[in-house]
Design a protein around this motif. Structure first.
Motif, PDB file in Angstrom:
ATOM      1  N   ASP A 143       0.811  -1.224   0.000  1.00  0.00           N
ATOM      2  CA  ASP A 143       0.000   0.000   0.000  1.00  0.00           C
ATOM      3  C   ASP A 143       0.842   1.271   0.000  1.00  0.00           C
ATOM      4  O   ASP A 143       0.321   2.360   0.144  1.00  0.00           O
ATOM      5  CB  ASP A 143      -0.982  -0.007   1.186  1.00  0.00           C
ATOM      6  N   ARG A 144       2.173   1.126  -0.220  1.00  0.00           N
ATOM      7  CA  ARG A 144       3.024   2.333  -0.241  1.00  0.00           C
ATOM      8  C   ARG A 144       3.377   2.783  -1.643  1.00  0.00           C
ATOM      9  O   ARG A 144       3.657   3.956  -1.873  1.00  0.00           O
ATOM     10  CB  ARG A 144       4.323   2.061   0.531  1.00  0.00           C
ATOM     11  N   GLY A 145       3.422   1.851  -2.581  1.00  0.00           N
ATOM     12  CA  GLY A 145       3.785   2.186  -3.964  1.00  0.00           C
ATOM     13  C   GLY A 145       5.285   2.069  -4.194  1.00  0.00           C
ATOM     14  O   GLY A 145       6.089   2.358  -3.302  1.00  0.00           O
ATOM     15  N   PHE A 146       5.663   1.646  -5.398  1.00  0.00           N
ATOM     16  CA  PHE A 146       7.079   1.508  -5.767  1.00  0.00           C
ATOM     17  C   PHE A 146       7.436   2.481  -6.885  1.00  0.00           C
ATOM     18  O   PHE A 146       6.602   2.802  -7.736  1.00  0.00           O
ATOM     19  CB  PHE A 146       7.373   0.076  -6.249  1.00  0.00           C
ATOM     20  N   ASP A 147       8.708   2.886  -6.877  1.00  0.00           N
ATOM     21  CA  ASP A 147       9.224   3.693  -7.991  1.00  0.00           C
ATOM     22  C   ASP A 147       9.636   2.777  -9.146  1.00  0.00           C
ATOM     23  O   ASP A 147       9.578   3.176 -10.303  1.00  0.00           O
ATOM     24  CB  ASP A 147      10.434   4.512  -7.525  1.00  0.00           C
ATOM     25  N   ILE A 148      10.104   1.576  -8.769  1.00  0.00           N
ATOM     26  CA  ILE A 148      10.596   0.621  -9.768  1.00  0.00           C
ATOM     27  C   ILE A 148      10.105  -0.789  -9.418  1.00  0.00           C
ATOM     28  O   ILE A 148      10.188  -1.200  -8.256  1.00  0.00           O
ATOM     29  CB  ILE A 148      12.154   0.528  -9.744  1.00  0.00           C
ATOM     30  N   VAL A 149       9.640  -1.499 -10.431  1.00  0.00           N
ATOM     31  CA  VAL A 149       9.430  -2.957 -10.315  1.00  0.00           C
ATOM     32  C   VAL A 149      10.342  -3.579 -11.358  1.00  0.00           C
ATOM     33  O   VAL A 149      10.305  -3.166 -12.527  1.00  0.00           O
ATOM     34  CB  VAL A 149       7.964  -3.348 -10.584  1.00  0.00           C
ATOM     35  N   TYR A 150      11.187  -4.541 -10.952  1.00  0.00           N
ATOM     36  CA  TYR A 150      12.069  -5.142 -11.949  1.00  0.00           C
ATOM     37  C   TYR A 150      12.212  -6.648 -11.783  1.00  0.00           C
ATOM     38  O   TYR A 150      11.933  -7.197 -10.708  1.00  0.00           O
ATOM     39  CB  TYR A 150      13.450  -4.476 -11.955  1.00  0.00           C
ATOM     40  N   THR A 151      12.588  -7.298 -12.897  1.00  0.00           N
ATOM     41  CA  THR A 151      12.870  -8.733 -12.877  1.00  0.00           C
ATOM     42  C   THR A 151      14.117  -8.976 -13.723  1.00  0.00           C
ATOM     43  O   THR A 151      14.355  -8.259 -14.697  1.00  0.00           O
ATOM     44  CB  THR A 151      11.719  -9.568 -13.491  1.00  0.00           C
ATOM     45  N   ASP A 152      14.891  -9.971 -13.345  1.00  0.00           N
ATOM     46  CA  ASP A 152      16.064 -10.350 -14.137  1.00  0.00           C
ATOM     47  C   ASP A 152      16.027 -11.861 -14.346  1.00  0.00           C
ATOM     48  O   ASP A 152      16.361 -12.628 -13.440  1.00  0.00           O
ATOM     49  CB  ASP A 152      17.346  -9.917 -13.407  1.00  0.00           C
ATOM     50  N   GLU A 153      15.604 -12.272 -15.518  1.00  0.00           N
ATOM     51  CA  GLU A 153      15.494 -13.679 -15.900  1.00  0.00           C
ATOM     52  C   GLU A 153      14.581 -14.452 -14.950  1.00  0.00           C
ATOM     53  O   GLU A 153      14.953 -15.480 -14.399  1.00  0.00           O
ATOM     54  CB  GLU A 153      16.885 -14.304 -16.024  1.00  0.00           C
ATOM     55  N   VAL A 154      13.412 -13.914 -14.797  1.00  0.00           N
ATOM     56  CA  VAL A 154      12.408 -14.481 -13.896  1.00  0.00           C
ATOM     57  C   VAL A 154      11.080 -14.701 -14.631  1.00  0.00           C
ATOM     58  O   VAL A 154      10.420 -15.727 -14.440  1.00  0.00           O
ATOM     59  CB  VAL A 154      12.190 -13.523 -12.693  1.00  0.00           C
ATOM     60  N   ILE A 155      10.701 -13.764 -15.518  1.00  0.00           N
ATOM     61  CA  ILE A 155       9.344 -13.830 -16.075  1.00  0.00           C
ATOM     62  C   ILE A 155       9.134 -15.048 -16.973  1.00  0.00           C
ATOM     63  O   ILE A 155       7.991 -15.381 -17.282  1.00  0.00           O
ATOM     64  CB  ILE A 155       8.929 -12.525 -16.806  1.00  0.00           C
ATOM     65  N   VAL A 156      10.222 -15.729 -17.342  1.00  0.00           N
ATOM     66  CA  VAL A 156      10.061 -16.994 -18.070  1.00  0.00           C
ATOM     67  C   VAL A 156       9.250 -17.991 -17.230  1.00  0.00           C
ATOM     68  O   VAL A 156       8.587 -18.869 -17.773  1.00  0.00           O
ATOM     69  CB  VAL A 156      11.441 -17.572 -18.458  1.00  0.00           C
ATOM     70  N   HIS A 157       9.277 -17.839 -15.910  1.00  0.00           N
ATOM     71  CA  HIS A 157       8.500 -18.722 -15.032  1.00  0.00           C
ATOM     72  C   HIS A 157       7.023 -18.344 -14.979  1.00  0.00           C
ATOM     73  O   HIS A 157       6.243 -19.083 -14.391  1.00  0.00           O
ATOM     74  CB  HIS A 157       9.027 -18.645 -13.591  1.00  0.00           C
ATOM     75  N   PHE A 158       6.656 -17.176 -15.506  1.00  0.00           N
ATOM     76  CA  PHE A 158       5.282 -16.684 -15.308  1.00  0.00           C
ATOM     77  C   PHE A 158       4.407 -17.066 -16.494  1.00  0.00           C
ATOM     78  O   PHE A 158       4.546 -16.500 -17.594  1.00  0.00           O
ATOM     79  CB  PHE A 158       5.258 -15.165 -15.154  1.00  0.00           C
ATOM     80  N   ASN A 159       3.466 -17.958 -16.260  1.00  0.00           N
ATOM     81  CA  ASN A 159       2.541 -18.310 -17.338  1.00  0.00           C
ATOM     82  C   ASN A 159       1.587 -17.154 -17.609  1.00  0.00           C
ATOM     83  O   ASN A 159       1.301 -16.825 -18.755  1.00  0.00           O
ATOM     84  CB  ASN A 159       1.772 -19.588 -16.965  1.00  0.00           C
ATOM     85  N   ASP A 160       1.110 -16.519 -16.537  1.00  0.00           N
ATOM     86  CA  ASP A 160       0.182 -15.394 -16.689  1.00  0.00           C
ATOM     87  C   ASP A 160       0.981 -14.084 -16.660  1.00  0.00           C
ATOM     88  O   ASP A 160       0.877 -13.296 -15.723  1.00  0.00           O
ATOM     89  CB  ASP A 160      -0.842 -15.438 -15.543  1.00  0.00           C
ATOM     90  N   LEU A 161       1.763 -13.860 -17.717  1.00  0.00           N
ATOM     91  CA  LEU A 161       2.612 -12.658 -17.729  1.00  0.00           C
ATOM     92  C   LEU A 161       1.759 -11.387 -17.782  1.00  0.00           C
ATOM     93  O   LEU A 161       2.110 -10.372 -17.173  1.00  0.00           O
ATOM     94  CB  LEU A 161       3.572 -12.709 -18.927  1.00  0.00           C
ATOM     95  N   GLY A 162       0.628 -11.470 -18.482  1.00  0.00           N
ATOM     96  CA  GLY A 162      -0.276 -10.309 -18.532  1.00  0.00           C
ATOM     97  C   GLY A 162      -0.763  -9.951 -17.129  1.00  0.00           C
ATOM     98  O   GLY A 162      -0.854  -8.776 -16.770  1.00  0.00           O
ATOM     99  N   GLY A 163      -1.067 -10.968 -16.327  1.00  0.00           N
ATOM    100  CA  GLY A 163      -1.507 -10.742 -14.945  1.00  0.00           C
ATOM    101  C   GLY A 163      -0.396 -10.113 -14.124  1.00  0.00           C
ATOM    102  O   GLY A 163      -0.632  -9.225 -13.295  1.00  0.00           O
ATOM    103  N   PHE A 164       0.849 -10.551 -14.365  1.00  0.00           N
ATOM    104  CA  PHE A 164       1.978  -9.960 -13.646  1.00  0.00           C
ATOM    105  C   PHE A 164       2.134  -8.484 -14.016  1.00  0.00           C
ATOM    106  O   PHE A 164       2.341  -7.628 -13.152  1.00  0.00           O
ATOM    107  CB  PHE A 164       3.280 -10.718 -13.934  1.00  0.00           C
ATOM    108  N   PHE A 165       2.037  -8.168 -15.292  1.00  0.00           N
ATOM    109  CA  PHE A 165       2.184  -6.767 -15.708  1.00  0.00           C
ATOM    110  C   PHE A 165       1.078  -5.898 -15.092  1.00  0.00           C
ATOM    111  O   PHE A 165       1.318  -4.757 -14.701  1.00  0.00           O
ATOM    112  CB  PHE A 165       2.160  -6.668 -17.237  1.00  0.00           C
ATOM    113  N   GLN A 166      -0.126  -6.473 -14.995  1.00  0.00           N
ATOM    114  CA  GLN A 166      -1.225  -5.715 -14.371  1.00  0.00           C
ATOM    115  C   GLN A 166      -0.910  -5.438 -12.909  1.00  0.00           C
ATOM    116  O   GLN A 166      -1.112  -4.329 -12.412  1.00  0.00           O
ATOM    117  CB  GLN A 166      -2.526  -6.518 -14.506  1.00  0.00           C
TER     118      GLN A 166
END
Ligand SMILES: C[S@@+](CC[C@H](N)C(=O)[O-])C[C@H]1O[C@@H](n2cnc3c(N)ncnc32)[C@H](O)[C@@H]1O
Length: 298
Positions: A143-166
């Motif tokens: 509930d504080r908010g981020f300036d940056i969200v990042y991943t480094d060779e992780v999103i290959v594990h995410f089947n619902d990548l659209g859900g992650f981006f949301q």
């Protein structure tokens, strides 16, 4: 389902499997819950970065890790005091380095309990402001908010990548950046399963979801992100990283075989060899996509 050269691969061995949170965790952890000491020795250097590093000006493992992390920081446009989220933080080296050098505050997510403990201890030892949480991105709330969200060779594990981006869009502040580094197929035809890709997918508990750059950009666009930069890293850098990891394995063979057993040691080395070979082909690129959540105009 049949793959290249008529080899049969059962549906559960294919890419693009959708799992529950618990199953994502148990499957990825067949990999990441191998002993911390095993991964420390394989990845080497001060920060134990488990992703492609940069070797342009160095042969030193720590320096190559820091060069990659400095590139990520510059693409994030990191400023002192910012709050950053590292989704898939591994053993905490990257987040710790960024928080320490750039004077930012971090949160790291991992699905692996032993990574969480090791990463939190590392962060505390280095005296940075970071909290490491064992949590699937799907279940993470803030509930504080981020300036940056990042991943480094992780999103290959995410089947619902659209859900992650949301999710990333929702937890970023207005004007915040999302930075994702990942391998991409140069054409969707390369997603057809082969023996080599099947070995890689099995090492990760069949959680692979390799995509084209176009697919990834489409999904981030649908979530509302605006693209700022796409930075490509030549695959020669990954070949050099893989060579280093193989050499680390070979020079610590007895100790590592004692930790994970000779069979797993062999499977892991084979996985690195296959990746190294794939990085000579023209089937993949390594890209860092920087996008932002545009500040809402008044
Ligand atoms: C290849 S490692 C990358 C580690 C780190 N980014 C680095 O460069 O050293 C992948 C990481 O993603 C994490 N991960 C995989 N799926 C996840 C999920 N659904 N939610 C949170 N973390 C996840 C794993 O637990 C692991 O820490």
């Amino acid at each position: 389902m049949s793959g290249k050269r008529g080899v049969e691969f059962t549906p559960d061995k294919q890419f693009y499997q959708s799992y529950s949170t618990e199953e994502d965790k148990s499957r990825t952890n067949t990999h990441y819950e191998q002993p911390v000491a095993f991964f420390n020795a394989v990845t080497g250097g001060r920060w134990n970065v488990y992703s492609c590093n940069l070797w342009d000006d160095t042969d030193d493992q720590t320096a190559s890790q820091e060069a990659k992390l400095d590139l990520m920081a510059s693409l994030m446009n990191l400023q002192p005091g910012q709050r950053i989220l590292d989704v898939g933080c591994g053993w905490g080296g990257p987040l710790t380095y960024l928080c320490k050098k750039y004077n930012v505050e971090g949160v790291g997510l991992t699905l692996s309990p032993s990574q969480r403990v090791f990463a939190q201890e590392r962060a505390d030892r280095e005296g940075i402001r970071a909290e490491i949480i064992e949590c699937h991105w799907r279940d993470y709330t803030d509930d504080r908010g981020f300036d940056i969200v990042y991943t480094d060779e992780v999103i290959v594990h995410f089947n619902d990548l659209g859900g992650f981006f949301q999710k990333a869009f929702d937890i970023l502040k207005d004007g915040g950046r999302m930075v994702n580094k990942e391998l991409h197929y140069t054409h969707s035809r390369y997603s057809e399963m082969t023996r080599g890709l099947s070995h890689i997918n099995e090492i990760y508990g069949s959680t692979g979801n390799y995509r084209t750059l176009a697919d990834e950009l489409g999904l981030s666009n649908a979530a509302g992100f605006e693209v700022q930069t796409i930075h490509q890293i030549p695959l020669a850098q990954y070949r050099r990283t893989m060579s280093q990891w193989m050499s680390n394995m070979k020079s610590n063979r007895a100790e590592l075989e004692a930790l994970v057993g000779p069979e797993y040691f062999k499977r892991f080395l084979m996985y690195l060899k296959i990746c190294h070979r794939i990085f000579y082909t023209q089937t993949m690129t390594m890209d860092i996509i920087v996008s932002h959540k545009a500040a809402t105009s008044a």
